[in-house]
Design an enzyme around this catalytic site. Sequence first.
Site, mmCIF file in Angstrom:
data_model
loop_
_atom_site.group_PDB
_atom_site.id
_atom_site.type_symbol
_atom_site.label_atom_id
_atom_site.label_comp_id
_atom_site.label_asym_id
_atom_site.label_seq_id
_atom_site.Cartn_x
_atom_site.Cartn_y
_atom_site.Cartn_z
ATOM 1 N N PRO A 1 0.794 -1.221 0.000
ATOM 2 C CA PRO A 1 0.000 0.000 0.000
ATOM 3 C C PRO A 1 0.831 1.277 0.000
ATOM 4 O O PRO A 1 1.866 1.356 0.653
ATOM 5 C CB PRO A 1 -0.822 -0.105 1.289
ATOM 6 C CG PRO A 1 -0.063 -1.052 2.154
ATOM 7 C CD PRO A 1 0.583 -2.030 1.208
ATOM 8 N N ASN A 2 0.328 2.236 -0.757
ATOM 9 C CA ASN A 2 0.885 3.596 -0.856
ATOM 10 C C ASN A 2 2.149 3.679 -1.699
ATOM 11 O O ASN A 2 2.633 4.778 -1.972
ATOM 12 C CB ASN A 2 1.141 4.198 0.546
ATOM 13 C CG ASN A 2 -0.137 4.331 1.343
ATOM 14 O OD1 ASN A 2 -1.053 4.998 0.898
ATOM 15 N ND2 ASN A 2 -0.235 3.672 2.482
ATOM 16 N N ARG B 1 4.701 10.927 -2.598
ATOM 17 C CA ARG B 1 4.490 10.547 -1.200
ATOM 18 C C ARG B 1 5.726 10.897 -0.359
ATOM 19 O O ARG B 1 6.802 10.320 -0.578
ATOM 20 C CB ARG B 1 4.267 9.036 -1.142
ATOM 21 C CG ARG B 1 4.171 8.492 0.250
ATOM 22 C CD ARG B 1 4.274 6.982 0.276
ATOM 23 N NE ARG B 1 4.067 6.497 1.626
ATOM 24 C CZ ARG B 1 4.268 5.248 2.016
ATOM 25 N NH1 ARG B 1 4.660 4.346 1.133
ATOM 26 N NH2 ARG B 1 4.065 4.917 3.263
ATOM 27 N N TYR C 1 10.909 9.035 1.144
ATOM 28 C CA TYR C 1 10.948 8.008 0.093
ATOM 29 C C TYR C 1 11.618 8.459 -1.205
ATOM 30 O O TYR C 1 11.772 7.655 -2.123
ATOM 31 C CB TYR C 1 9.517 7.516 -0.199
ATOM 32 C CG TYR C 1 8.880 6.867 1.023
ATOM 33 C CD1 TYR C 1 9.346 5.652 1.505
ATOM 34 C CD2 TYR C 1 7.845 7.492 1.714
ATOM 35 C CE1 TYR C 1 8.794 5.066 2.633
ATOM 36 C CE2 TYR C 1 7.288 6.914 2.847
ATOM 37 C CZ TYR C 1 7.768 5.706 3.304
ATOM 38 O OH TYR C 1 7.231 5.126 4.422
ATOM 39 N N ASN D 1 8.264 -5.440 -0.998
ATOM 40 C CA ASN D 1 8.104 -4.277 -0.139
ATOM 41 C C ASN D 1 6.631 -4.259 0.256
ATOM 42 O O ASN D 1 5.780 -3.767 -0.502
ATOM 43 C CB ASN D 1 8.502 -2.978 -0.831
ATOM 44 C CG ASN D 1 8.456 -1.800 0.133
ATOM 45 O OD1 ASN D 1 7.902 -1.907 1.233
ATOM 46 N ND2 ASN D 1 9.026 -0.682 -0.265
ATOM 47 N N ALA E 1 3.262 -0.918 4.880
ATOM 48 C CA ALA E 1 2.754 -0.991 6.253
ATOM 49 C C ALA E 1 2.361 -2.415 6.660
ATOM 50 O O ALA E 1 2.428 -2.766 7.841
ATOM 51 C CB ALA E 1 1.565 -0.050 6.413
ATOM 52 N N GLU F 1 12.952 -9.214 1.776
ATOM 53 C CA GLU F 1 12.144 -8.122 2.343
ATOM 54 C C GLU F 1 12.866 -6.815 2.054
ATOM 55 O O GLU F 1 14.070 -6.694 2.325
ATOM 56 C CB GLU F 1 12.009 -8.322 3.863
ATOM 57 C CG GLU F 1 11.263 -7.174 4.536
ATOM 58 C CD GLU F 1 11.250 -7.291 6.064
ATOM 59 O OE1 GLU F 1 11.535 -8.378 6.609
ATOM 60 O OE2 GLU F 1 10.961 -6.259 6.703
ATOM 61 N N HIS G 1 12.750 -2.413 2.088
ATOM 62 C CA HIS G 1 12.162 -1.122 2.449
ATOM 63 C C HIS G 1 13.037 -0.021 1.887
ATOM 64 O O HIS G 1 14.276 -0.086 1.985
ATOM 65 C CB HIS G 1 12.049 -0.973 3.966
ATOM 66 C CG HIS G 1 11.256 -2.071 4.571
ATOM 67 N ND1 HIS G 1 9.886 -2.123 4.475
ATOM 68 C CD2 HIS G 1 11.642 -3.197 5.218
ATOM 69 C CE1 HIS G 1 9.463 -3.232 5.055
ATOM 70 N NE2 HIS G 1 10.503 -3.904 5.509
ATOM 71 N N ARG H 1 13.159 4.950 12.290
ATOM 72 C CA ARG H 1 11.873 5.643 12.285
ATOM 73 C C ARG H 1 11.032 5.253 13.514
ATOM 74 O O ARG H 1 11.583 4.801 14.508
ATOM 75 C CB ARG H 1 11.163 5.343 10.954
ATOM 76 C CG ARG H 1 11.995 5.795 9.735
ATOM 77 C CD ARG H 1 11.286 5.521 8.437
ATOM 78 N NE ARG H 1 10.054 6.289 8.331
ATOM 79 C CZ ARG H 1 9.085 6.042 7.448
ATOM 80 N NH1 ARG H 1 9.232 5.042 6.579
ATOM 81 N NH2 ARG H 1 7.995 6.772 7.420
HETATM 82 C C1 DQA Z 1 8.287 1.122 3.685
HETATM 83 C C2 DQA Z 1 8.381 1.370 5.195
HETATM 84 C C3 DQA Z 1 7.053 1.083 5.859
HETATM 85 O O1 DQA Z 1 7.148 1.319 7.260
HETATM 86 C C4 DQA Z 1 5.977 1.970 5.300
HETATM 87 O O2 DQA Z 1 4.717 1.665 5.868
HETATM 88 C C5 DQA Z 1 5.909 1.928 3.805
HETATM 89 C C6 DQA Z 1 7.149 1.909 3.052
HETATM 90 C C7 DQA Z 1 9.592 1.539 2.960
HETATM 91 O O3 DQA Z 1 9.713 1.175 1.799
HETATM 92 O O4 DQA Z 1 10.426 2.233 3.533
HETATM 93 O O5 DQA Z 1 4.836 2.011 3.212
HETATM 94 O O6 DQA Z 1 8.100 -0.263 3.464
#
Ligand code: DQA
Length: 144
Positions: free
Chosen positions: A9-10, A17, A22, A73, A76, A97, A99, A106
Amino acid sequence: MKVLVLNGPNLGRLGSREPSVYGSTTYADLVAMCEAAGTDLGVEVEVRQTDHEGEMVGWLHEAADESWPVVLNAGAWTHYSVAVRDAAAQLRAELIELHISNVHKRESFRHTSCLSDISTAVICGLGVAGYPLAIRWVAENAGD
Ligand code: DQA
């Protein structure tokens, strides 16, 4: 070999964003970067993004059935989704995994991952540059 790059998501909003967290690379740029890495390495790379947890679970089932390695990725969902974890646990090839941000620098709720202990490796904090690195590692090591 096919490498599936899955984004939760997002992440489709990359570029607009929270650019201070990011970066300014758009999601379209990220897809192009991953595909270019695949071309360089001679592997097929498919990049997907969803804001819907059930769709992500379905894609992980597909990757499990096809024995595809996955760069994930989960956004959340990483921090609380047992459903995504249970789907990822069914994978038969490598799971990375990933990010973009360094989640450990954070908020404390981002320090927990439902995925790290079932992943081959975790990449975080390298920005979008982590994606081609992950793809390269998978291309060179998957199936060993
Ligand atoms: C994320 C880190 C997560 O905590 C966050 O909710 C994201 C992006 C990252 O790519 O840094 O949506 O996975």
